[in-house]
Design an enzyme around this catalytic site. Structure first.
Site, mmCIF file in Angstrom:
data_model
loop_
_atom_site.group_PDB
_atom_site.id
_atom_site.type_symbol
_atom_site.label_atom_id
_atom_site.label_comp_id
_atom_site.label_asym_id
_atom_site.label_seq_id
_atom_site.Cartn_x
_atom_site.Cartn_y
_atom_site.Cartn_z
ATOM 1 N N LEU A 175 0.749 -1.189 0.124
ATOM 2 C CA LEU A 175 0.209 -0.332 0.077
ATOM 3 C C LEU A 175 0.903 1.751 0.026
ATOM 4 O O LEU A 175 0.404 1.800 0.643
ATOM 5 C CB LEU A 175 -0.702 0.257 0.646
ATOM 6 C CG LEU A 175 -2.439 -1.244 1.287
ATOM 7 C CD1 LEU A 175 -2.713 -0.759 2.624
ATOM 8 C CD2 LEU A 175 -3.004 -0.701 0.153
ATOM 9 N N SER A 176 2.073 1.495 -0.307
ATOM 10 C CA SER A 176 2.974 2.474 -1.034
ATOM 11 C C SER A 176 2.701 3.291 -1.493
ATOM 12 O O SER A 176 2.792 5.042 -0.735
ATOM 13 C CB SER A 176 4.794 1.771 -0.797
ATOM 14 O OG SER A 176 4.394 1.742 -1.817
ATOM 15 N N MET A 177 1.900 3.308 -2.696
ATOM 16 C CA MET A 177 1.007 3.697 -3.231
ATOM 17 C C MET A 177 0.001 3.982 -3.246
ATOM 18 O O MET A 177 -0.503 5.033 -3.868
ATOM 19 C CB MET A 177 1.588 3.776 -4.616
ATOM 20 C CG MET A 177 3.196 3.707 -5.176
ATOM 21 S SD MET A 177 2.970 5.410 -5.350
ATOM 22 C CE MET A 177 2.869 5.780 -6.457
ATOM 23 N N ASN A 195 1.447 7.576 -0.599
ATOM 24 C CA ASN A 195 0.594 6.929 0.773
ATOM 25 C C ASN A 195 1.912 7.727 1.903
ATOM 26 O O ASN A 195 3.160 6.257 2.606
ATOM 27 C CB ASN A 195 0.874 5.328 1.165
ATOM 28 C CG ASN A 195 0.244 4.877 2.248
ATOM 29 O OD1 ASN A 195 -0.424 6.259 3.303
ATOM 30 N ND2 ASN A 195 -0.448 3.514 2.612
#
Length: 226
Positions: free
Chosen positions: A80-82, A188
């Site tokens: 979920l880093s993006m 994120n």
């Protein structure tokens, strides 16, 4: 008598005149279903149909590999880093041509091979050290970049970033992006191992630009990609 003897000889010969010889040879041949698997494969390769199929498959495979190597390739989002631009499980197309003819711009989403600084943080033996990453370019060479008060500033101007999940909970910079490098951050911001931790990304590490999400169907599109 002589006629009787001739009849007896003819009657004893199971194949008078060799008329049934072709049928006997055919009867001795095994059907395709009766022979072993490897023999079936060998016969298929030797057939005109098999040769044509092999030619078709080989050509198709060569074209697919060439497209993946030089033009476009699929990528899978594992984290979920993006987020919210990408969610876990999204599959997207990465275009690999324009990086050779057009310089990178701010806000573009790129896939890249991790730089040495990233590998040192996660460990060279780690699986993550070998996996391609995806982030957003927020500054290019010659830009002065800073994160303060949760906002991103480039060359002193606060950036409008509707694609981020939340304001950054850290301070960064100001730093000057050196020649041949870019600075990348995750959308994120507070849940991304990105340039504010490991520094600048050499532009030569970029594999390509993310151009659109093609799976799942309800996520198809280019939202958040500039």
């Amino acid at each position: 008598n002589r006629n009787t003897r001739l009849f007896a000889v003819d009657n004893d010969d199971p194949n008078p005149g060799g008329l049934n010889q072709w049928e006997d040879e055919n009867d001795r041949k095994k059907s395709f279903n009766e022979i072993g698997f490897f023999d079936q494969v060998q016969e298929w390769f030797a057939s005109d149909e098999g040769k044509e199929d092999v030619k078709t498959y080989t050509t198709s495979l060569a074209v697919a590999l060439l497209l993946r190597l030089l033009i476009i390739e699929p990528r899978y989002i594992p984290s979920l880093s993006m987020y919210p631009t990408f969610e876990v499980g999204d599959q997207l197309a990465v275009e690999k041509v324009t990086k050779r003819i057009r310089p990178f711009s701010r806000n573009e989403v790129v896939v890249f091979n991790p730089p040495q600084a990233f590998r040192e943080i996660v460990g060279d033996s780690s699986r993550k050290a070998k996996e391609a990453l995806i982030k957003r370019i927020v500054a290019v060479e010659g830009d002065t970049v800073e994160v303060k008060g949760g906002k991103l500033y480039v060359n002193g101007v606060m950036q409008d970033e509707p694609f981020t999940a939340e304001d950054a909970a850290y301070e960064f910079g100001p730093v000057l992006v050196p020649p041949g490098d870019v600075l990348v951050l995750g959308d994120n911001r507070n849940h991304s191992l990105d340039g504010h931790i490991w520094g600048f990304l050499p532009a030569e590490n970029v594999i390509g630009r993310a151009v659109f999400v093609y799976w799942p169907p309800w996520r198809v599109g280019t939202n958040g990609m500039y």
